[in-house]
Motif scaffolding. Structure first.
Motif, mmCIF file in Angstrom:
data_model
loop_
_atom_site.group_PDB
_atom_site.id
_atom_site.type_symbol
_atom_site.label_atom_id
_atom_site.label_comp_id
_atom_site.label_asym_id
_atom_site.label_seq_id
_atom_site.Cartn_x
_atom_site.Cartn_y
_atom_site.Cartn_z
ATOM 1 N N PHE A 177 0.834 -1.201 0.000
ATOM 2 C CA PHE A 177 0.000 0.000 0.000
ATOM 3 C C PHE A 177 0.875 1.259 0.000
ATOM 4 C CE2 PHE A 177 -2.764 3.247 1.728
ATOM 5 C CZ PHE A 177 -3.993 2.964 1.148
ATOM 6 N N TYR A 178 1.908 1.248 0.831
ATOM 7 C CA TYR A 178 2.771 2.432 0.945
ATOM 8 C C TYR A 178 3.489 2.725 -0.371
ATOM 9 C CZ TYR A 178 6.385 5.662 2.423
ATOM 10 O OH TYR A 178 7.200 6.757 2.522
ATOM 11 N N VAL A 179 4.037 1.678 -1.014
ATOM 12 C CA VAL A 179 4.737 1.876 -2.286
ATOM 13 C C VAL A 179 3.792 2.480 -3.324
ATOM 14 C CG1 VAL A 179 5.834 0.675 -4.228
ATOM 15 C CG2 VAL A 179 6.448 0.073 -1.882
ATOM 16 N N LEU A 180 2.545 2.021 -3.331
ATOM 17 C CA LEU A 180 1.581 2.525 -4.307
ATOM 18 C C LEU A 180 1.177 3.973 -4.040
ATOM 19 C CD1 LEU A 180 -0.671 -0.627 -4.749
ATOM 20 C CD2 LEU A 180 0.978 0.313 -6.387
ATOM 21 N N THR A 181 1.309 4.429 -2.792
ATOM 22 C CA THR A 181 0.996 5.840 -2.503
ATOM 23 C C THR A 181 2.075 6.777 -3.041
ATOM 24 O OG1 THR A 181 2.097 5.847 -0.334
ATOM 25 C CG2 THR A 181 -0.241 5.203 -0.395
ATOM 26 N N GLN A 182 3.248 6.211 -3.385
ATOM 27 C CA GLN A 182 4.364 7.040 -3.844
ATOM 28 C C GLN A 182 4.432 7.159 -5.370
ATOM 29 O OE1 GLN A 182 6.179 8.483 -1.177
ATOM 30 N NE2 GLN A 182 4.439 7.443 -0.192
ATOM 31 N N ASN B 234 2.521 0.831 -10.419
ATOM 32 C CA ASN B 234 3.784 0.109 -10.363
ATOM 33 C C ASN B 234 3.537 -1.357 -10.699
ATOM 34 O OD1 ASN B 234 6.584 0.185 -9.945
ATOM 35 N ND2 ASN B 234 6.337 1.353 -8.049
ATOM 36 N N SER B 235 4.578 -2.031 -11.202
ATOM 37 C CA SER B 235 4.428 -3.459 -11.500
ATOM 38 C C SER B 235 4.642 -4.279 -10.228
ATOM 39 C CB SER B 235 5.433 -3.892 -12.567
ATOM 40 O OG SER B 235 6.740 -3.917 -12.037
ATOM 41 N N ILE B 236 4.051 -5.447 -10.202
ATOM 42 C CA ILE B 236 4.216 -6.334 -9.056
ATOM 43 C C ILE B 236 5.692 -6.692 -8.868
ATOM 44 C CG2 ILE B 236 3.739 -8.680 -8.224
ATOM 45 C CD1 ILE B 236 0.925 -8.412 -9.314
ATOM 46 N N THR B 237 6.406 -6.856 -9.981
ATOM 47 C CA THR B 237 7.835 -7.194 -9.903
ATOM 48 C C THR B 237 8.620 -6.103 -9.193
ATOM 49 O OG1 THR B 237 7.709 -8.484 -11.938
ATOM 50 C CG2 THR B 237 9.896 -7.743 -11.245
ATOM 51 N N VAL B 238 8.366 -4.858 -9.542
ATOM 52 C CA VAL B 238 9.085 -3.726 -8.939
ATOM 53 C C VAL B 238 8.710 -3.595 -7.457
ATOM 54 C CG1 VAL B 238 9.332 -1.216 -8.938
ATOM 55 C CG2 VAL B 238 9.389 -2.489 -11.097
ATOM 56 N N ILE B 239 7.419 -3.751 -7.144
ATOM 57 C CA ILE B 239 6.980 -3.657 -5.751
ATOM 58 C C ILE B 239 7.666 -4.738 -4.913
ATOM 59 C CG2 ILE B 239 5.018 -3.860 -4.180
ATOM 60 C CD1 ILE B 239 3.236 -2.813 -6.467
ATOM 61 N N ALA B 240 7.681 -5.960 -5.420
ATOM 62 C CA ALA B 240 8.305 -7.078 -4.687
ATOM 63 C C ALA B 240 9.777 -6.795 -4.427
ATOM 64 C CB ALA B 240 8.140 -8.370 -5.476
ATOM 65 N N ARG B 241 10.464 -6.272 -5.441
ATOM 66 C CA ARG B 241 11.881 -5.973 -5.273
ATOM 67 C C ARG B 241 12.093 -4.859 -4.255
ATOM 68 N NH1 ARG B 241 13.169 -5.666 -10.327
ATOM 69 N NH2 ARG B 241 12.886 -3.438 -10.586
ATOM 70 N N GLU B 242 11.233 -3.855 -4.288
ATOM 71 C CA GLU B 242 11.405 -2.714 -3.387
ATOM 72 C C GLU B 242 11.158 -3.067 -1.929
ATOM 73 O OE1 GLU B 242 9.935 1.948 -2.957
ATOM 74 O OE2 GLU B 242 9.747 0.863 -4.856
#
Length: 314
Positions: free
Chosen positions: A46-51, A55-63
């Motif tokens: 949720f936090y990554v998506l607020t920024q 975003n792709s699931i791959t990028v979110i998982a890596r972050e």
């Protein structure tokens, strides 16, 4: 806490899970008091998506340092509850892009106050504690990235079991064990050769009586390893016929045998220890390198299987 005091640091994983459960239980209630119906485990995604807009699931998982499968599951749950929307990449159907819905954006606005209050509460708790938990976690993460807990335990196991290994001098009573241990590994990878039969059928005449020496490794009363030094001349000995039973590997037996042979060669006046091997025996080559041997180009070998020669100045 009496249990953890009794068991000690070996229960660190269980204790950390208990602390995590305690914090997560409170976190679930925190979202309710701020009027947001999300699950605590959704928060990193949720936090990554607020920024970002999406975003792709791959990028979110890596972050956030989680698996692709774990993030995909969280996203599915958030889609079902209406907080995010998911779409396929039109250029690559294997990639899914995720973004907040209007409901998700509204929740993000409500959580701004929560983030401020939670940060202040955690800082207050840190000020009341003797140790900085956050820095300690960072340090542990770094240490375990350098060497995992699994590897650390394996090393301790190897060290403890290695202390039970006895390196003893060969006697004629060990003749059969010396032969069997070497035949076992030779026939697993190669074939027995004439030089093998000479050394293994007549170890006293071929090795000991000519100025060499043989060591045997004993673990819990069983002979599990062997290694010899064969005299080449007054200043040079060959490290040969090293064998460790497959049932006893992982206990530093090869290292202990090698060290014993090198020390014996020095005691006998050697300035060089020589060996021959085959590069397909990677654990053995790594052991020799660890003992200090270096690759050389030596004389022709009597063994067909030999394709590497090594030497150690002692």
């Amino acid at each position: 806490m009496d249990f953890y005091n009794k068991v000690g640091k070996m229960a660190i994983g269980s204790r950390l899970r208990g602390l995590s459960d305690m914090i997560t239980t409170d976190a679930a209630q925190l979202y309710h008091i701020y009027g947001v119906d999300i699950q605590p485990r959704w928060w990193p995604v949720f936090y990554v998506l607020t920024q970002t807009i999406e975003n792709s699931i791959t990028v979110i998982a890596r972050e956030i340092g989680q698996s692709h499968a774990s993030v995909s599951q969280v996203v599915r749950e958030m889609v079902k509850c209406g907080f995010v929307t998911e779409r396929k990449n039109k250029h690559d159907q294997r990639k899914n892009f995720v973004s907040l819905t209007e409901k998700g954006k509204a929740a993000a606005m409500k959580l701004n106050d929560q983030h401020q209050d939670v940060s202040a509460a955690i800082n207050q708790a840190f000020s009341e504690s003797q140790y900085d938990l956050w820095k300690a976690i960072e340090e542990w993460e770094y240490l375990l990235e350098q060497k995992s807990l699994l590897r650390r335990v394996q090393e301790e196991k190897k060290k403890r079991e290695g202390e039970k290994v006895q390196i003893i001098d060969y006697t004629p009573a060990h003749k059969q064990a010396f032969k069997q241990l070497n035949e076992e590994w030779i026939t697993q990878y190669f074939r027995m050769e004439e030089s093998d039969h000479k050394a293994l059928d007549h170890p006293d005449e071929y090795i000991v009586d000519k100025g060499g020496h043989i060591f045997m490794a004993v673990y819990e009363g069983n002979v599990v390893g062997a290694c010899a030094i064969i005299k080449m001349d007054d200043k040079k000995y060959e490290l040969a016929k090293m064998a460790v039973s497959p049932k006893a590997q992982g206990k530093s037996i090869g290292t202990l045998l090698g060290q014993a042979c090198i020390e014996k060669a020095k005691d006998l006046g050697a300035d060089t220890v020589y060996l021959e091997s085959n590069t397909m025996l990677k654990p053995a080559i790594n052991l020799y390198l660890k003992l200090g041997f270096e690759k050389i180009t030596g004389p022709p070998s009597p063994y067909e299987r030999s394709n590497i020669q090594m030497e150690l100045k002692v």
